[in-house]
Write a protein that holds these residues in place. Structure first.
Motif, short mmCIF file in Angstrom:
data_model
loop_
_atom_site.label_atom_id
_atom_site.label_comp_id
_atom_site.label_asym_id
_atom_site.label_seq_id
_atom_site.Cartn_x
_atom_site.Cartn_y
_atom_site.Cartn_z
N MET A 160 0.83 -1.20 0.00
CA MET A 160 0.00 0.00 0.00
C MET A 160 0.87 1.26 0.00
O MET A 160 0.60 2.23 -0.71
N GLY A 161 1.95 1.21 0.80
CA GLY A 161 2.83 2.37 0.88
C GLY A 161 3.57 2.62 -0.42
O GLY A 161 3.70 3.75 -0.87
N LEU A 162 4.04 1.55 -1.04
CA LEU A 162 4.75 1.68 -2.31
C LEU A 162 3.82 2.15 -3.42
O LEU A 162 4.28 2.67 -4.44
N ALA A 163 2.52 1.95 -3.22
CA ALA A 163 1.54 2.39 -4.21
C ALA A 163 1.24 3.88 -4.08
O ALA A 163 0.44 4.41 -4.85
N GLY A 164 1.85 4.53 -3.10
CA GLY A 164 1.68 5.97 -2.99
C GLY A 164 1.22 6.48 -1.65
O GLY A 164 1.15 7.69 -1.43
N ASN A 165 0.88 5.58 -0.72
CA ASN A 165 0.43 6.02 0.61
C ASN A 165 1.64 6.18 1.52
O ASN A 165 2.03 5.27 2.24
N ARG A 166 2.24 7.37 1.49
CA ARG A 166 3.48 7.62 2.23
C ARG A 166 3.28 7.51 3.74
O ARG A 166 4.19 7.12 4.47
N SER A 167 2.09 7.84 4.23
CA SER A 167 1.85 7.79 5.67
C SER A 167 2.01 6.38 6.23
O SER A 167 2.45 6.20 7.37
N VAL A 168 1.66 5.37 5.42
CA VAL A 168 1.82 3.99 5.86
C VAL A 168 3.30 3.64 6.00
O VAL A 168 3.72 3.01 6.99
N LEU A 169 4.10 4.05 5.03
CA LEU A 169 5.54 3.80 5.11
C LEU A 169 6.15 4.51 6.32
O LEU A 169 6.98 3.95 7.03
N ASP A 170 5.74 5.75 6.56
CA ASP A 170 6.25 6.50 7.71
C ASP A 170 5.88 5.79 9.02
O ASP A 170 6.69 5.73 9.95
N ALA A 171 4.65 5.27 9.09
CA ALA A 171 4.20 4.59 10.30
C ALA A 171 5.01 3.31 10.54
O ALA A 171 5.40 3.01 11.67
N ILE A 172 5.27 2.56 9.48
CA ILE A 172 6.06 1.33 9.61
C ILE A 172 7.47 1.65 10.07
O ILE A 172 8.01 1.00 10.98
N LEU A 173 8.08 2.67 9.48
CA LEU A 173 9.43 3.06 9.88
C LEU A 173 9.47 3.51 11.33
O LEU A 173 10.40 3.18 12.07
N ALA A 174 8.45 4.28 11.74
CA ALA A 174 8.40 4.74 13.14
C ALA A 174 8.25 3.57 14.09
O ALA A 174 8.88 3.54 15.16
N LEU A 175 7.45 2.59 13.72
CA LEU A 175 7.23 1.44 14.58
C LEU A 175 8.50 0.59 14.70
O LEU A 175 8.88 0.17 15.80
N LEU A 176 9.17 0.35 13.58
CA LEU A 176 10.40 -0.44 13.61
C LEU A 176 11.51 0.31 14.35
O LEU A 176 12.28 -0.30 15.09
N ALA A 177 11.58 1.63 14.14
CA ALA A 177 12.59 2.42 14.86
C ALA A 177 12.28 2.43 16.36
O ALA A 177 13.19 2.31 17.19
N GLY A 178 11.01 2.56 16.71
CA GLY A 178 10.63 2.53 18.11
C GLY A 178 10.96 1.20 18.76
O GLY A 178 11.42 1.14 19.91
N ALA A 179 10.74 0.09 18.02
CA ALA A 179 11.07 -1.23 18.55
C ALA A 179 12.57 -1.37 18.79
O ALA A 179 13.00 -1.96 19.79
N LEU A 180 13.38 -0.80 17.88
CA LEU A 180 14.83 -0.86 18.05
C LEU A 180 15.28 -0.05 19.26
O LEU A 180 16.10 -0.52 20.05
N VAL A 181 14.72 1.15 19.41
CA VAL A 181 15.09 1.99 20.57
C VAL A 181 14.63 1.33 21.86
O VAL A 181 15.35 1.35 22.88
N TRP A 182 13.42 0.72 21.86
CA TRP A 182 12.95 -0.01 23.04
C TRP A 182 13.91 -1.14 23.38
O TRP A 182 14.20 -1.39 24.55
N THR A 183 14.40 -1.84 22.36
CA THR A 183 15.35 -2.94 22.58
C THR A 183 16.62 -2.43 23.24
O THR A 183 17.12 -3.02 24.20
N ILE A 184 17.14 -1.32 22.73
CA ILE A 184 18.36 -0.74 23.32
C ILE A 184 18.12 -0.34 24.76
O ILE A 184 18.95 -0.59 25.64
#
Length: 316
Positions: A160-184
């Motif tokens: 969906m994000g690659l089809a043009g919905n940039r907000s979805v890609l931003d949300a996924i990146l924020a979630l994965l980045a948040g998971a990494l920071v939580w891990t640290i």
């Protein structure tokens, strides 16, 4: 919630009863699992910075007042307080913030399942740190299944994000980045072993993270977007009481009376609770690929946590 060093939780307490342990597990499983639903509701009415800021400031102040009432030591040397602040910012100020920001766009069930792979990140990073524990074969199998499941979970949203919905890609990146920071933050909390009671540590971590996010949100002029209507008030109240106070106190209680590896079972139970509540309350409809990914992630975290449990029991 904040990662805990169980050694600092040991104190003279009444022996645990079977009923109290069952109730504590039920509290951790349900309340923490339900926070994803509450966050999804609150994120629609409040900016992520202010939602996390207000939630953790109030919850931290209440818990700190309770610690004071119980006669616990509250103030420590500057170095210890700075470390509590750093851990709080990593776990709650940034890690939980990524989840709240992501749930402005992503369904609560999907968000919970993506975050469920955090124990896999922890095991992978710990393996390369000095004194870290090696991952047994069963754990490697769990990680392989887990990351495969993560790919299946993300694929519909990525498409969906690659089809043009940039907000979805931003949300996924924020979630994965948040998971990494939580891990640290989790690893740092586990390795620093601060001489602070776990309840007091959690109080300060919430307060530091809450105040930081509230101030940052205020400087960015987000208060006009903070709508404290009925859904938002209910969400905030549930996150403060159920998520940050009741669920967390149940977690601390279990750390005192149950092996840590068994307490870690919340990491694969909470996502199932979140998915069910998302379907029943928010009417979310996961795609077929997401159900496959859900099964894979839950199985993976179960394999990893039980493998670690067996490894530690043999070591003891």
């Amino acid at each position: 919630m904040a990662s805990i060093n169980p050694e600092t939780s040991r104190s003279a307490t009444r022996p645990a009863t079977r009923l109290s342990i069952v109730l504590a597990f039920a509290s951790v499983y349900f309340f923490w699992g339900s926070t994803y639903t509450a966050i999804r509701i609150g994120a629609a009415e409040m900016p992520a910075l202010l939602l996390t800021g207000v939630r953790f400031t109030i919850a931290g102040a209440i818990l700190l007042a309770w610690c004071r009432w119980r006669g616990m030591r509250l103030v420590f040397p500057v170095k210890t307080m700075l470390m509590l602040a750093l851990i709080g910012l990593l776990l709650l100020g940034c890690g939980n913030l990524g989840l709240v920001y992501a749930e402005e766009t992503l369904p609560s069930g999907l968000s919970s399942l993506i975050l469920a792979v955090t124990p896999l990140y922890v095991a992978l990073i710990e393996m390369f740190l000095p004194g870290g524990e090696p991952v047994p074969p069963r754990g490697w199998l769990g990680m392989a299944i887990g990351f495969t499941g993560l790919t299946a979970l993300l694929w519909p949203s990525l498409r969906m994000g690659l089809a043009g919905n940039r907000s979805v890609l931003d949300a996924i990146l924020a979630l994965l980045a948040g998971a990494l920071v939580w891990t640290i933050g989790s690893i740092l909390s586990r390795r620093t072993r601060l001489p602070v009671n776990s309840f007091v540590a959690a109080s300060w971590q919430m307060i530091f993270a809450g105040v930081f996010n509230t101030v940052l949100g205020s400087l960015l002029g987000q208060w006009p977007q903070f709508h404290l209507n009925r859904p938002a008030t209910g969400s905030l109240a549930w996150l403060i009481t159920g998520g940050s106070l009741l669920g967390y106190t149940g977690f601390i209680y279990l750390l005192k009376h149950v092996p840590v590896a068994k307490v870690a079972s919340y990491s694969y139970v909470n996502p199932m609770v979140a998915v069910v509540l998302g379907i029943l309350i928010l009417h979310e409809r996961p795609e077929a690929a997401e159900f496959i990914g859900m099964a894979a992630v839950v199985i993976a975290v179960f394999l990893l946590t039980t493998a670690q449990m067996k490894t530690k029991s043999r070591a003891n």
